[in-house]
Scaffold this active site. Structure first.
Site, PDB file in Angstrom:
ATOM      1  N   SER A 129      39.019  41.896  42.490  1.00  0.00           N
ATOM      2  CA  SER A 129      38.895  40.440  42.443  1.00  0.00           C
ATOM      3  C   SER A 129      37.739  40.037  43.333  1.00  0.00           C
ATOM      4  CB  SER A 129      40.185  39.779  42.943  1.00  0.00           C
ATOM      5  OG  SER A 129      40.009  38.398  43.174  1.00  0.00           O
ATOM      6  N   TYR A 177      47.440  38.955  48.773  1.00  0.00           N
ATOM      7  CA  TYR A 177      46.768  39.361  47.542  1.00  0.00           C
ATOM      8  C   TYR A 177      45.307  39.724  47.806  1.00  0.00           C
ATOM      9  CZ  TYR A 177      44.594  38.720  42.914  1.00  0.00           C
ATOM     10  OH  TYR A 177      43.869  38.871  41.758  1.00  0.00           O
TER      11      TYR A 177
END
Length: 286
Positions: free
Chosen positions: A179, A192
């Site tokens: 990400s 995360y």
């Protein structure tokens, strides 16, 4: 050029992991647009989190490129899983659906064994499944939540890769979904974002470690992508404006990432390993 939806979007809270059918607007996974050209003909692939979002777009693309697939999804995502199976089989490829929780080591072993026995081998592993939950302060992050995020996002990625290596031959490919949070962490997504940083580093390290075995390891770093993760893992007010701050002024659609996963899995990318490929609508990530 195809026109994709721009924010503002309706508030649409969902519980994790979220369902495609409840999203407004509905994500584009390439159902009607992706055209294959045989880039993965005859290959055998595992995709975790392949029932929806980026994973579904990759499954559709891989099947239309000629690959047989084992798709991992949570048992609660049976409807999305059935849709994924239909797209794979409509492309004339084999679909093995594997409902379960990749945080369970025994299930991970089962996934690799099923791929070997039911697909007849393993050429591609896409570590895409992930867990995400927002927090407003560090006090909200319980040790249980921190551990769960690492179990799903990092430990499962490592262990599945380790198990897959026992079945993979030279020329195989591993693709991890990281990400832009790995380089530009959102404070509200601290657990995360931290795991995605770990996945990026894991990717680069594994690329060097597995080079002598002829196995390539790369990662895709998506920016804001319109998937069930968004209404299920972000505050409603953030969903309304999701993707608005990118230079494109909108979030990406899962279909817009599929070609990157195809390229990284194909034999044409035989010298590409250790790459961290950012796809973020022009968003600058250092």
């Amino acid at each position: 050029m195809k026109h994709f939806p721009f924010p503002p979007f309706p508030k649409q809270p969902q519980s994790f992991p979220g369902l495609t059918e409840k999203m407004d607007p509905r994500p584009d996974h390439g159902e009607t647009s992706y055209k294959g050209s045989g880039k993965l003909q005859g290959k055998k692939a595992i995709i975790t989190g392949g029932d929806s979002g980026i994973g579904l777009a990759v499954a559709i693309a891989y099947a239309r490129e000629g690959a047989d697939l084992l798709v991992v999804h949570l048992p609660s995502e049976g409807d999305d899983g059935a849709t994924c199976r239909r797209h794979i089989e409509e492309a004339g490829r084999k679909a093995v659906m594997a409902p379960g929780d990749i945080s369970d080591p025994r299930f991970r072993e089962e996934v690799i064994e099923r791929a070997a026995s039911e697909l007849g081998g393993l050429d591609i592993l896409v570590n895409n499944a992930a867990y995400q939950r927002p927090f407003q302060s560090i006090d909200e992050v319980t040790l249980e939540e921190w551990t769960k995020t690492f179990d799903v996002n990092v430990h499962a990625t490592f262990h599945l890769t380790q198990l897959a290596m026992r079945r993979m031959k030279p020329g195989s490919a591993i693709i991890n979904t990281a990400s832009i949070n790995s380089k530009d962490p959102s404070p509200q997504l601290l657990p995360y974002a931290t795991t995605k940083g770990a996945i990026a580093n894991l990717t680069v390290g594994l690329a060097q470690l597995l080079a002598e075995k002829g196995v390539r390891v790369n990662a895709v770093l998506p920016g804001p992508i319109w998937t069930p993760f968004i209404p299920a893992g972000m505050p409603p007010e953030a969903v309304e404006t999701f993707g608005a701050k990118t230079p494109f002024g909108r979030p990406g659609q899962p279909a817009e990432l599929a070609s990157a996963y195809v390229m990284l899995a194909s034999d044409e990318a035989s010298y590409t390993s250790g790459a961290l490929l950012t796809i973020a609508g022009g968003q600058a990530v250092v």
